[in-house]
Write a protein that holds these residues in place. Structure first.
Motif, PDB file in Angstrom:
ATOM      1  N   MET A   1     -10.850   2.973   6.927  1.00  0.00           N
ATOM      2  CA  MET A   1      -9.682   2.366   6.279  1.00  0.00           C
ATOM      3  C   MET A   1      -8.481   3.306   6.385  1.00  0.00           C
ATOM      4  SD  MET A   1      -9.683   2.367   2.026  1.00  0.00           S
ATOM      5  CE  MET A   1     -11.331   1.752   1.931  1.00  0.00           C
ATOM      6  N   LYS A   2      -7.296   2.707   6.573  1.00  0.00           N
ATOM      7  CA  LYS A   2      -6.103   3.554   6.641  1.00  0.00           C
ATOM      8  C   LYS A   2      -5.584   3.770   5.219  1.00  0.00           C
ATOM      9  CE  LYS A   2      -1.423   3.711   8.568  1.00  0.00           C
ATOM     10  NZ  LYS A   2      -1.302   5.120   8.194  1.00  0.00           N
ATOM     11  N   THR A   3      -5.376   5.028   4.851  1.00  0.00           N
ATOM     12  CA  THR A   3      -4.869   5.340   3.507  1.00  0.00           C
ATOM     13  C   THR A   3      -3.341   5.349   3.536  1.00  0.00           C
ATOM     14  OG1 THR A   3      -6.834   6.649   3.022  1.00  0.00           O
ATOM     15  CG2 THR A   3      -4.886   7.067   1.669  1.00  0.00           C
ATOM     16  N   LEU A   4      -2.732   4.429   2.764  1.00  0.00           N
ATOM     17  CA  LEU A   4      -1.263   4.348   2.728  1.00  0.00           C
ATOM     18  C   LEU A   4      -0.691   5.485   1.898  1.00  0.00           C
ATOM     19  CD1 LEU A   4      -0.822   0.559   1.768  1.00  0.00           C
ATOM     20  CD2 LEU A   4      -0.425   1.597   4.025  1.00  0.00           C
ATOM     21  N   LEU A   5       0.444   6.045   2.349  1.00  0.00           N
ATOM     22  CA  LEU A   5       1.157   7.023   1.520  1.00  0.00           C
ATOM     23  C   LEU A   5       2.343   6.302   0.882  1.00  0.00           C
ATOM     24  CD1 LEU A   5       1.456   9.895   0.482  1.00  0.00           C
ATOM     25  CD2 LEU A   5       2.793  10.425   2.519  1.00  0.00           C
ATOM     26  N   LEU A   6       2.289   6.130  -0.435  1.00  0.00           N
ATOM     27  CA  LEU A   6       3.328   5.395  -1.159  1.00  0.00           C
ATOM     28  C   LEU A   6       4.190   6.364  -1.975  1.00  0.00           C
ATOM     29  CD1 LEU A   6       1.085   2.450  -2.490  1.00  0.00           C
ATOM     30  CD2 LEU A   6       2.529   2.462  -0.437  1.00  0.00           C
ATOM     31  N   HIS A   7       5.345   5.862  -2.433  1.00  0.00           N
ATOM     32  CA  HIS A   7       6.257   6.691  -3.228  1.00  0.00           C
ATOM     33  C   HIS A   7       6.662   5.955  -4.502  1.00  0.00           C
ATOM     34  CE1 HIS A   7       6.392   8.442   0.795  1.00  0.00           C
ATOM     35  NE2 HIS A   7       6.554   9.589   0.124  1.00  0.00           N
ATOM     36  N   ASP A   8       7.394   6.669  -5.366  1.00  0.00           N
ATOM     37  CA  ASP A   8       7.806   6.055  -6.628  1.00  0.00           C
ATOM     38  C   ASP A   8       9.074   5.226  -6.419  1.00  0.00           C
ATOM     39  OD1 ASP A   8       8.613   5.300  -9.115  1.00  0.00           O
ATOM     40  OD2 ASP A   8       8.272   7.242 -10.064  1.00  0.00           O
ATOM     41  N   ASN A   9       8.916   4.045  -5.801  1.00  0.00           N
ATOM     42  CA  ASN A   9      10.019   3.075  -5.748  1.00  0.00           C
ATOM     43  C   ASN A   9       9.426   1.714  -6.098  1.00  0.00           C
ATOM     44  OD1 ASN A   9       9.044   1.691  -3.298  1.00  0.00           O
ATOM     45  ND2 ASN A   9       9.593   3.608  -2.271  1.00  0.00           N
ATOM     46  N   GLU A  10      10.307   0.762  -6.395  1.00  0.00           N
ATOM     47  CA  GLU A  10       9.844  -0.521  -6.946  1.00  0.00           C
ATOM     48  C   GLU A  10       8.806  -1.201  -6.058  1.00  0.00           C
ATOM     49  OE1 GLU A  10      12.328  -4.222  -8.539  1.00  0.00           O
ATOM     50  OE2 GLU A  10      13.304  -2.277  -8.909  1.00  0.00           O
ATOM     51  N   LYS A  11       9.086  -1.204  -4.751  1.00  0.00           N
ATOM     52  CA  LYS A  11       8.214  -1.916  -3.810  1.00  0.00           C
ATOM     53  C   LYS A  11       6.828  -1.250  -3.744  1.00  0.00           C
ATOM     54  CE  LYS A  11       8.323  -2.285   1.159  1.00  0.00           C
ATOM     55  NZ  LYS A  11       8.116  -0.851   1.373  1.00  0.00           N
ATOM     56  N   ASP A  12       6.825   0.073  -3.694  1.00  0.00           N
ATOM     57  CA  ASP A  12       5.541   0.790  -3.572  1.00  0.00           C
ATOM     58  C   ASP A  12       4.725   0.726  -4.863  1.00  0.00           C
ATOM     59  OD1 ASP A  12       6.299   1.376  -1.022  1.00  0.00           O
ATOM     60  OD2 ASP A  12       6.187   3.565  -1.217  1.00  0.00           O
ATOM     61  N   ILE A  13       5.402   0.805  -6.008  1.00  0.00           N
ATOM     62  CA  ILE A  13       4.673   0.723  -7.292  1.00  0.00           C
ATOM     63  C   ILE A  13       4.023  -0.658  -7.401  1.00  0.00           C
ATOM     64  CG2 ILE A  13       4.913   0.692  -9.813  1.00  0.00           C
ATOM     65  CD1 ILE A  13       5.246   3.514  -8.758  1.00  0.00           C
ATOM     66  N   GLU A  14       4.765  -1.669  -6.976  1.00  0.00           N
ATOM     67  CA  GLU A  14       4.217  -3.040  -6.999  1.00  0.00           C
ATOM     68  C   GLU A  14       2.996  -3.136  -6.065  1.00  0.00           C
ATOM     69  OE1 GLU A  14       5.935  -7.316  -5.742  1.00  0.00           O
ATOM     70  OE2 GLU A  14       7.354  -6.004  -6.795  1.00  0.00           O
ATOM     71  N   ALA A  15       3.108  -2.508  -4.889  1.00  0.00           N
ATOM     72  CA  ALA A  15       1.983  -2.524  -3.934  1.00  0.00           C
ATOM     73  C   ALA A  15       0.766  -1.819  -4.529  1.00  0.00           C
ATOM     74  CB  ALA A  15       2.404  -1.849  -2.627  1.00  0.00           C
ATOM     75  N   ALA A  16       0.998  -0.678  -5.195  1.00  0.00           N
ATOM     76  CA  ALA A  16      -0.114   0.064  -5.819  1.00  0.00           C
ATOM     77  C   ALA A  16      -0.778  -0.800  -6.891  1.00  0.00           C
ATOM     78  CB  ALA A  16       0.399   1.373  -6.428  1.00  0.00           C
ATOM     79  N   GLY A  17       0.045  -1.464  -7.709  1.00  0.00           N
ATOM     80  CA  GLY A  17      -0.486  -2.327  -8.766  1.00  0.00           C
ATOM     81  C   GLY A  17      -1.312  -3.464  -8.189  1.00  0.00           C
ATOM     82  N   GLU A  18      -0.841  -3.979  -7.073  1.00  0.00           N
ATOM     83  CA  GLU A  18      -1.536  -5.107  -6.441  1.00  0.00           C
ATOM     84  C   GLU A  18      -2.905  -4.656  -5.890  1.00  0.00           C
ATOM     85  OE1 GLU A  18      -2.790  -7.968  -3.713  1.00  0.00           O
ATOM     86  OE2 GLU A  18      -1.793  -6.192  -2.872  1.00  0.00           O
ATOM     87  N   ILE A  19      -2.930  -3.505  -5.244  1.00  0.00           N
ATOM     88  CA  ILE A  19      -4.199  -2.969  -4.712  1.00  0.00           C
ATOM     89  C   ILE A  19      -5.195  -2.770  -5.863  1.00  0.00           C
ATOM     90  CG2 ILE A  19      -5.315  -0.962  -3.633  1.00  0.00           C
ATOM     91  CD1 ILE A  19      -2.610  -0.489  -2.129  1.00  0.00           C
ATOM     92  N   LEU A  20      -4.691  -2.192  -6.963  1.00  0.00           N
ATOM     93  CA  LEU A  20      -5.577  -1.911  -8.108  1.00  0.00           C
ATOM     94  C   LEU A  20      -6.081  -3.200  -8.747  1.00  0.00           C
ATOM     95  CD1 LEU A  20      -3.507   1.079  -9.487  1.00  0.00           C
ATOM     96  CD2 LEU A  20      -5.913   1.203  -8.808  1.00  0.00           C
ATOM     97  N   SER A  21      -5.219  -4.199  -8.866  1.00  0.00           N
ATOM     98  CA  SER A  21      -5.660  -5.410  -9.569  1.00  0.00           C
ATOM     99  C   SER A  21      -6.652  -6.220  -8.732  1.00  0.00           C
ATOM    100  CB  SER A  21      -4.475  -6.253 -10.044  1.00  0.00           C
ATOM    101  OG  SER A  21      -3.709  -6.633  -8.936  1.00  0.00           O
ATOM    102  N   ARG A  22      -6.690  -5.954  -7.414  1.00  0.00           N
ATOM    103  CA  ARG A  22      -7.740  -6.628  -6.631  1.00  0.00           C
ATOM    104  C   ARG A  22      -8.964  -5.723  -6.382  1.00  0.00           C
ATOM    105  NH1 ARG A  22      -7.448  -4.449  -1.714  1.00  0.00           N
ATOM    106  NH2 ARG A  22      -5.414  -4.004  -0.804  1.00  0.00           N
ATOM    107  N   GLY A  23      -9.082  -4.646  -7.163  1.00  0.00           N
ATOM    108  CA  GLY A  23     -10.306  -3.836  -7.116  1.00  0.00           C
ATOM    109  C   GLY A  23     -10.267  -2.648  -6.175  1.00  0.00           C
ATOM    110  N   GLY A  24      -9.070  -2.311  -5.638  1.00  0.00           N
ATOM    111  CA  GLY A  24      -8.957  -1.181  -4.702  1.00  0.00           C
ATOM    112  C   GLY A  24      -8.802   0.158  -5.404  1.00  0.00           C
ATOM    113  N   LEU A  25      -8.727   1.220  -4.593  1.00  0.00           N
ATOM    114  CA  LEU A  25      -8.595   2.596  -5.110  1.00  0.00           C
ATOM    115  C   LEU A  25      -7.241   3.189  -4.732  1.00  0.00           C
ATOM    116  CD1 LEU A  25     -12.024   4.302  -4.223  1.00  0.00           C
ATOM    117  CD2 LEU A  25     -11.349   3.095  -6.317  1.00  0.00           C
ATOM    118  N   VAL A  26      -6.524   3.707  -5.732  1.00  0.00           N
ATOM    119  CA  VAL A  26      -5.233   4.351  -5.485  1.00  0.00           C
ATOM    120  C   VAL A  26      -5.201   5.700  -6.205  1.00  0.00           C
ATOM    121  CG1 VAL A  26      -2.721   4.176  -5.747  1.00  0.00           C
ATOM    122  CG2 VAL A  26      -4.072   2.097  -5.345  1.00  0.00           C
TER     123      VAL A  26
END
Ligand code: AMP
Ligand code: MG
Length: 344
Positions: A1-26
């Motif tokens: 799996m490719k590990t995404l590198l995200l930052h503290d901006n609106e789009k990335d925080i939303e992406a992190a929340g989405e990954i977590l709510s579908r059972g992923g690891l962040v």
């Protein structure tokens, strides 16, 4: 799996929340160390944290919230005693974990079968945003391979977890640098299970007497049961052997300089750096436990980066105040090996 590198901006925080709510690891930044987060109410998601870290299944996780009301809203605990309210009022959000009788929503994977649960409200703004974006409390141990030093930067996390988890959110360097203080209120008097950025003196000023568990400063004897399962494992260790040297500045400097070899390194106070002739790494300022806490894991990881080093002579800090946390981690990194220089 490719590990995404995200930052503290609106789009990335939303992406992190989405990954977590579908059972992923962040992996998320907190003020203590980086945490490897999953939905705390989803047993399957939590199980994947153990797999990614190689963590023993009997070592429970801390549940992270971003609002005190989350405790009741998600039925995280079955009791919230007066002492918990006082501690929460004084130290949350911040580096304090409180252990309480667990509530009905906590899956066995989180509590490792115990009847208690560990809860923390981190102060790092990015951690809070991610928890809110996920819409659920997050179970998160430190985001390192089990046994190795905890990560205090996103690069440390990538080093251990690249391709094993969905994403890392980069929130810069952790301000405390050591894991949270853990206190259990499931016994009377309350008991410190792991020292951290909130000291025993601070806890006692709010709730009175606090016992310090034996395993905080001493090695568990064979067969002894750990109140905090995490305490029984060899921990925080770089690949090289670490030995603590107890003694004065001059006896430390003389001892390490007389063992100058390319395989040997010193983990020393900043003030002594200029007098040390062998490879040296910072353990922060001599009288500055906060800087020692911030430096410790980073320096252990730098030592891991030099494959010539097989032996590290580390300064032995005084176990007072935040120094108790630095000593607790370092003595485990050393497998409890200490040389008393004044007795040589
Ligand atoms: P980590 O988040 O990797 O720093 O590990 C969490 C620490 O909290 C470990 O040392 C666990 O053993 C401890 N812990 C978590 N939940 C409990 C609990 N219910 N009772 C005792 N210790 C706990
Ligand atoms: Mg850990």
């Amino acid at each position: 799996m490719k590990t995404l590198l995200l930052h503290d901006n609106e789009k990335d925080i939303e992406a992190a929340g989405e990954i977590l709510s579908r059972g992923g690891l962040v992996a998320i930044p907190t003020e203590t160390v980086y945490g490897l987060a999953a939905d705390a109410l989803n047993g399957k998601a939590v199980e994947s944290i153990f797999k990614a870290k190689g963590r023993p299944a009997d070592n429970p996780l801390i549940v992270h919230i971003a609002d005190l009301a989350d405790i009741e809203r998600f039925s995280l605990v079955s009791e919230f005693p007066e002492k918990a309210r006082l501690l929460a009022e004084r130290f949350w959000s911040g580096p304090l974990t409180i252990i309480l009788p667990k509530g009905k929503s906590i899956p066995d994977e989180v509590s490792a079968g115990l009847d208690t649960v560990a809860v923390r409200f981190p102060s790092h703004p990015t951690a809070q945003k991610i928890i809110r974006a996920a819409g659920v409390p997050l179970a998160a141990p430190s985001a390192n391979i089990s046994g190795s030093p905890s990560p205090t930067t996103a690069a440390h996390v990538m080093n251990d977890m690249n391709s094993k988890i969905d994403a890392v959110v980069d929130g810069g360097e952790c301000s405390v640098g050591l894991e949270s203080t853990v206190i259990t209120l499931a016994v009377n008097p309350p008991r410190l299970l792991r020292p951290g950025g909130i000291t025993v003196e601070q806890l006692e000023s709010v709730i009175g007497e606090v016992d310090v568990d034996d395993a905080v400063l001493n090695e568990l004897r064979n067969g002894e049961k750990a109140a905090s399962p995490g305490m029984k494992y060899k921990h925080y260790s770089p690949k090289a052997r670490v030995v603590l040297l107890h003694g004065s500045d001059s006896s430390y400097i003389n001892y390490v300089n007389s063992h100058d070899d390319k395989g040997v390194a010193a983990l020393c106070y900043d003030e002594d750096m200029s007098e040390i002739t062998l490879k040296k790494f910072s353990l922060g300022g001599r009288d500055d436990s906060l800087s020692q806490a911030r430096r410790l894991f980073s320096s252990l990881r730098e030592i891991d980066g030099d494959s010539d080093i097989t032996l590290v002579y580390a300064r032995c800090p005084d176990p007072d105040g935040v120094g108790m946390a630095v000593y607790n981690r370092l003595i485990r990194a050393a497998g409890f090996e200490v040389i008393d220089l004044e007795k040589l």
